[in-house]
Design a protein around this motif. Structure first.
Motif, PDB file in Angstrom:
ATOM      1  N   ASP A  98       0.843  -1.203   0.000  1.00 42.63           N
ATOM      2  CA  ASP A  98       0.000   0.000   0.000  1.00 42.63           C
ATOM      3  C   ASP A  98       0.877   1.252   0.000  1.00 42.63           C
ATOM      4  O   ASP A  98       1.117   1.862   1.039  1.00 42.63           O
ATOM      5  N   LYS A  99       1.325   1.603  -1.199  1.00 42.54           N
ATOM      6  CA  LYS A  99       2.165   2.794  -1.360  1.00 42.54           C
ATOM      7  C   LYS A  99       1.369   3.989  -1.853  1.00 42.54           C
ATOM      8  O   LYS A  99       1.917   4.978  -2.330  1.00 42.54           O
ATOM      9  N   ILE A 100       0.036   3.943  -1.727  1.00 40.85           N
ATOM     10  CA  ILE A 100      -0.837   4.921  -2.377  1.00 40.85           C
ATOM     11  C   ILE A 100      -0.552   6.361  -1.944  1.00 40.85           C
ATOM     12  O   ILE A 100      -0.638   7.285  -2.748  1.00 40.85           O
ATOM     13  N   THR A 101      -0.184   6.559  -0.680  1.00 44.15           N
ATOM     14  CA  THR A 101       0.112   7.923  -0.221  1.00 44.15           C
ATOM     15  C   THR A 101       1.165   8.598  -1.085  1.00 44.15           C
ATOM     16  O   THR A 101       1.087   9.803  -1.336  1.00 44.15           O
ATOM     17  N   LEU A 102       2.146   7.843  -1.563  1.00 47.26           N
ATOM     18  CA  LEU A 102       3.281   8.447  -2.272  1.00 47.26           C
ATOM     19  C   LEU A 102       2.855   9.132  -3.565  1.00 47.26           C
ATOM     20  O   LEU A 102       3.187  10.310  -3.768  1.00 47.26           O
ATOM     21  N   PRO A 103       2.107   8.482  -4.453  1.00 53.69           N
ATOM     22  CA  PRO A 103       1.642   9.212  -5.636  1.00 53.69           C
ATOM     23  C   PRO A 103       0.445  10.115  -5.355  1.00 53.69           C
ATOM     24  O   PRO A 103       0.235  11.123  -6.034  1.00 53.69           O
ATOM     25  N   LEU A 104      -0.362   9.770  -4.326  1.00 53.92           N
ATOM     26  CA  LEU A 104      -1.613  10.490  -4.095  1.00 53.92           C
ATOM     27  C   LEU A 104      -1.391  11.908  -3.586  1.00 53.92           C
ATOM     28  O   LEU A 104      -2.037  12.857  -4.071  1.00 53.92           O
ATOM     29  N   ALA A 105      -0.520  12.081  -2.608  1.00 55.15           N
ATOM     30  CA  ALA A 105      -0.323  13.418  -2.018  1.00 55.15           C
ATOM     31  C   ALA A 105       0.125  14.439  -3.065  1.00 55.15           C
ATOM     32  O   ALA A 105      -0.478  15.516  -3.186  1.00 55.15           O
ATOM     33  N   PRO A 106       1.150  14.153  -3.868  1.00 51.96           N
ATOM     34  CA  PRO A 106       1.532  15.139  -4.881  1.00 51.96           C
ATOM     35  C   PRO A 106       0.489  15.321  -5.978  1.00 51.96           C
ATOM     36  O   PRO A 106       0.349  16.421  -6.527  1.00 51.96           O
ATOM     37  N   LEU A 107      -0.276  14.269  -6.296  1.00 47.16           N
ATOM     38  CA  LEU A 107      -1.322  14.391  -7.313  1.00 47.16           C
ATOM     39  C   LEU A 107      -2.406  15.353  -6.845  1.00 47.16           C
ATOM     40  O   LEU A 107      -2.827  16.256  -7.591  1.00 47.16           O
ATOM     41  N   GLU A 261       8.756   0.005  -3.481  1.00 45.28           N
ATOM     42  CA  GLU A 261       7.462   0.689  -3.553  1.00 45.28           C
ATOM     43  C   GLU A 261       7.625   2.149  -3.981  1.00 45.28           C
ATOM     44  O   GLU A 261       6.752   2.708  -4.645  1.00 45.28           O
ATOM     45  N   VAL A 262       8.730   2.775  -3.583  1.00 47.98           N
ATOM     46  CA  VAL A 262       9.010   4.129  -4.081  1.00 47.98           C
ATOM     47  C   VAL A 262       9.153   4.096  -5.600  1.00 47.98           C
ATOM     48  O   VAL A 262       8.568   4.924  -6.315  1.00 47.98           O
ATOM     49  N   ALA A 263       9.901   3.132  -6.109  1.00 48.15           N
ATOM     50  CA  ALA A 263      10.107   3.018  -7.551  1.00 48.15           C
ATOM     51  C   ALA A 263       8.778   2.824  -8.285  1.00 48.15           C
ATOM     52  O   ALA A 263       8.536   3.434  -9.332  1.00 48.15           O
ATOM     53  N   GLU A 264       7.899   1.999  -7.726  1.00 54.38           N
ATOM     54  CA  GLU A 264       6.602   1.767  -8.358  1.00 54.38           C
ATOM     55  C   GLU A 264       5.733   3.030  -8.297  1.00 54.38           C
ATOM     56  O   GLU A 264       4.999   3.334  -9.251  1.00 54.38           O
ATOM     57  N   ASP A 276      -4.039  -1.538 -10.631  1.00 53.76           N
ATOM     58  CA  ASP A 276      -4.758  -1.397  -9.358  1.00 53.76           C
ATOM     59  C   ASP A 276      -4.266  -0.190  -8.565  1.00 53.76           C
ATOM     60  O   ASP A 276      -5.055   0.518  -7.925  1.00 53.76           O
ATOM     61  N   VAL A 277      -2.954   0.075  -8.615  1.00 55.54           N
ATOM     62  CA  VAL A 277      -2.412   1.230  -7.901  1.00 55.54           C
ATOM     63  C   VAL A 277      -2.948   2.521  -8.521  1.00 55.54           C
ATOM     64  O   VAL A 277      -3.358   3.446  -7.808  1.00 55.54           O
ATOM     65  N   VAL A 278      -2.985   2.581  -9.843  1.00 55.25           N
ATOM     66  CA  VAL A 278      -3.516   3.765 -10.525  1.00 55.25           C
ATOM     67  C   VAL A 278      -5.002   3.943 -10.208  1.00 55.25           C
ATOM     68  O   VAL A 278      -5.465   5.054  -9.894  1.00 55.25           O
ATOM     69  N   GLU A 279      -5.761   2.838 -10.255  1.00 56.20           N
ATOM     70  CA  GLU A 279      -7.201   2.909  -9.992  1.00 56.20           C
ATOM     71  C   GLU A 279      -7.492   3.461  -8.603  1.00 56.20           C
ATOM     72  O   GLU A 279      -8.333   4.362  -8.436  1.00 56.20           O
ATOM     73  N   LEU A 280      -6.799   2.943  -7.589  1.00 57.69           N
ATOM     74  CA  LEU A 280      -7.071   3.385  -6.225  1.00 57.69           C
ATOM     75  C   LEU A 280      -6.569   4.807  -5.991  1.00 57.69           C
ATOM     76  O   LEU A 280      -7.216   5.602  -5.303  1.00 57.69           O
ATOM     77  N   THR A 281      -5.425   5.141  -6.573  1.00 57.08           N
ATOM     78  CA  THR A 281      -4.900   6.508  -6.444  1.00 57.08           C
ATOM     79  C   THR A 281      -5.905   7.513  -6.996  1.00 57.08           C
ATOM     80  O   THR A 281      -6.208   8.532  -6.351  1.00 57.08           O
ATOM     81  N   LEU A 282      -6.448   7.243  -8.172  1.00 55.91           N
ATOM     82  CA  LEU A 282      -7.404   8.168  -8.788  1.00 55.91           C
ATOM     83  C   LEU A 282      -8.718   8.211  -8.025  1.00 55.91           C
ATOM     84  O   LEU A 282      -9.314   9.286  -7.856  1.00 55.91           O
ATOM     85  N   ALA A 283      -9.187   7.062  -7.530  1.00 48.58           N
ATOM     86  CA  ALA A 283     -10.449   7.038  -6.779  1.00 48.58           C
ATOM     87  C   ALA A 283     -10.335   7.868  -5.500  1.00 48.58           C
ATOM     88  O   ALA A 283     -11.225   8.660  -5.166  1.00 48.58           O
ATOM     89  N   LEU A 284      -9.221   7.713  -4.794  1.00 39.55           N
ATOM     90  CA  LEU A 284      -9.020   8.480  -3.565  1.00 39.55           C
ATOM     91  C   LEU A 284      -8.811   9.960  -3.875  1.00 39.55           C
ATOM     92  O   LEU A 284      -9.291  10.833  -3.142  1.00 39.55           O
ATOM     93  N   ALA A 285      -8.104  10.244  -4.963  1.00 49.25           N
ATOM     94  CA  ALA A 285      -7.888  11.644  -5.349  1.00 49.25           C
ATOM     95  C   ALA A 285      -9.219  12.321  -5.655  1.00 49.25           C
ATOM     96  O   ALA A 285      -9.464  13.458  -5.218  1.00 49.25           O
ATOM     97  N   ARG A 286     -10.082  11.649  -6.387  1.00 53.90           N
ATOM     98  CA  ARG A 286     -11.395  12.247  -6.708  1.00 53.90           C
ATOM     99  C   ARG A 286     -12.197  12.521  -5.439  1.00 53.90           C
ATOM    100  O   ARG A 286     -12.831  13.583  -5.303  1.00 53.90           O
ATOM    101  N   GLU A 287     -12.168  11.578  -4.507  1.00 50.75           N
ATOM    102  CA  GLU A 287     -12.919  11.767  -3.257  1.00 50.75           C
ATOM    103  C   GLU A 287     -12.319  12.902  -2.432  1.00 50.75           C
ATOM    104  O   GLU A 287     -13.054  13.713  -1.857  1.00 50.75           O
ATOM    105  N   MET A 288     -10.986  12.976  -2.370  1.00 51.30           N
ATOM    106  CA  MET A 288     -10.333  14.043  -1.614  1.00 51.30           C
ATOM    107  C   MET A 288     -10.647  15.415  -2.210  1.00 51.30           C
ATOM    108  O   MET A 288     -10.952  16.368  -1.484  1.00 51.30           O
TER     109      MET A 288
END
Length: 432
Positions: A98-107, A261-264, A276-288
């Protein structure tokens, strides 16, 4: 005319313990007193251990849990985030890969919100965001409150350790719960998560509540109960809050560990990465963004490269070099597919424990972690596989750890004749 003399209620830790031991509801005054007393050292560790076990066994109702959370927030300071943008945070209950925070926060920051992401370290089979980011040469987790605010104004995102003044009662209690078998209590989990998030000062919060073998909540009913408790506390404290219940029966993405996980995450920020990482990152970003009141399309921002540029600025602001090579485990061991068929199971918990044993995680908070250790999943459930095909790549600096990692994987990999229907990544959404 005489007036009755009123005296303040005098509490003792034993009285509070007995009340909860006997299944009674704790009063607001009892909760305020015991949390304050524990923070100041008036209530001893062994007394709070007994109370935590009584809460674990007998629970707390919604009002008790909200008051418990409030008392922990009031044990310290609360950040004031006047940063010129709407503020929104995300919290995951923890999982494998679960590395979602890493791409999500800057997005989300690149979309126009400010993301104050105060994160933690891994324990056991679940990874810690700070451990992952510390794989980047030079990056530092400890920031002052002034540095947090300044970085939110200049970059829009910060991922760092909680400052020492935020919810100190939770810091003490978290360590105690871990060694007393009381981690899985829903009121205590909810109070721990929400006290830190409320003290952090964001206006909105999105929760990623994991459910499945690799999560603390194994069943959908458990996860739903926790999500409701979290959302109720958030609403009670004036937050705009949502909770997504997401699947954690299979590792997220292909990388499980720290540097891997940083590399991914960087792959995702550059427009690639596992679906799956892209899907969850975008879903959480839209909700945020919806909770923050920001009108932006995170998919378009991700594709534009702006999120990656924000990531690079965020890493540099905390002393890290986003272009530096990441550590790689010195020893690699490939696990091969044992027979032809379809990969029907790749159990998240088994993979998480294997990565932990290879050095990616820790058994105690003070244990070190290996930045380059971890597991790369070369196939995912649903894939057709053939005997001898590489299935997993184990990485470690301590090759003597490989047998224990292989033992952890025993039973976690199943090859079948026909595909098993995939569980949806996002199971439910709750909004307060």
């Amino acid at each position: 005319m005489t007036h009755p003399v009123t005296h303040p209620v005098i509490h003792t830790a034993v009285d509070v313990i007995r009340a909860k031991r006997d299944g009674l509801r704790l009063t607001d005054d009892q909760i305020d007193w015991v949390v304050d007393g524990y923070t100041r050292g008036v209530v001893a560790d062994e007394q709070m251990s007994a109370l935590a076990m009584a809460i674990y066994l007998n629970g707390m109702d919604a009002a008790e849990t909200a008051r418990w959370t409030r008392a922990m927030v009031l044990s310290g300071t609360r950040l004031s985030l006047e940063v010129g943008r709407p503020t929104v945070d995300k919290h995951s209950t923890g999982g494998v890969g679960d590395k979602i925070t890493l791409p999500l926060a800057p997005l989300v920051a690149a979309c126009g919100a400010a993301v104050p992401q105060l994160s933690g370290r891994g324990l056991g089979h679940t990874g810690g965001t700070l451990d992952k980011l510390e794989a980047i040469p030079g990056w530092r987790a400890q920031l002052s409150e002034d540095e947090v605010v300044a970085q939110l104004r200049s970059v829009g995102a910060v991922i760092c350790a909680a400052t020492t003044g935020l919810a100190p009662a939770d810091r003490k209690l978290y360590a105690l719960r871990d060694v007393t078998g009381t981690v899985e209590s829903i009121p205590l989990i909810a109070g721990s998560i929400m006290s830190k998030k409320i003290a952090e000062g964001a206006q909105a919060l999105v929760l990623d509540v994991k459910v499945g073998s690799g999560a603390f909540m194994k069943s959908l009913d458990q996860a739903r109960a926790l999500a409701h408790a979290l959302v109720d506390i958030g609403v009670d404290h004036g937050l705009r809050v949502s909770a997504l219940l997401t699947d954690m029966s299979v590792p997220l993405g292909r990388a499980v560990g720290n540097a891997v996980e940083v590399a991914e995450s960087v792959e995702v920020l550059r427009g690639g990465g596992p679906e799956d990482v892209v899907e969850l990152t975008l879903a959480l970003a839209r909700e945020m963004l919806a909770r923050a009141g920001v009108d932006a399309d995170p998919a378009a921002v991700l594709a534009s490269g702006e999120a990656y540029e924000t990531w690079a600025r965020m890493i540099r602001a905390q002393g890290g070099d986003p272009d530096a090579p990441l550590p790689v485990g010195a020893h690699k061991h490939v696990v091969e597919v044992p027979e032809d068929g379809v990969l029907t199971t790749l159990d998240a918990y088994a993979v998480g424990v294997a990565a932990w044993r290879l050095g990616a995680g820790r058994a105690r908070k003070e244990d070190p972690v290996q930045a380059g250790a971890g597991v790369i999943c070369l196939a995912k459930p649903g894939d057709v596989v053939v005997a001898g095909q590489p299935l997993l790549e184990l990485r470690t600096d301590t090759p003597e750890a490989v047998p224990a990692a292989l033992e952890a994987l025993r039973g976690g990999i199943v090859i079948g004749d026909t595909p098993v229907p995939a569980t949806p990544l996002i199971r439910e959404t709750l909004r307060g």
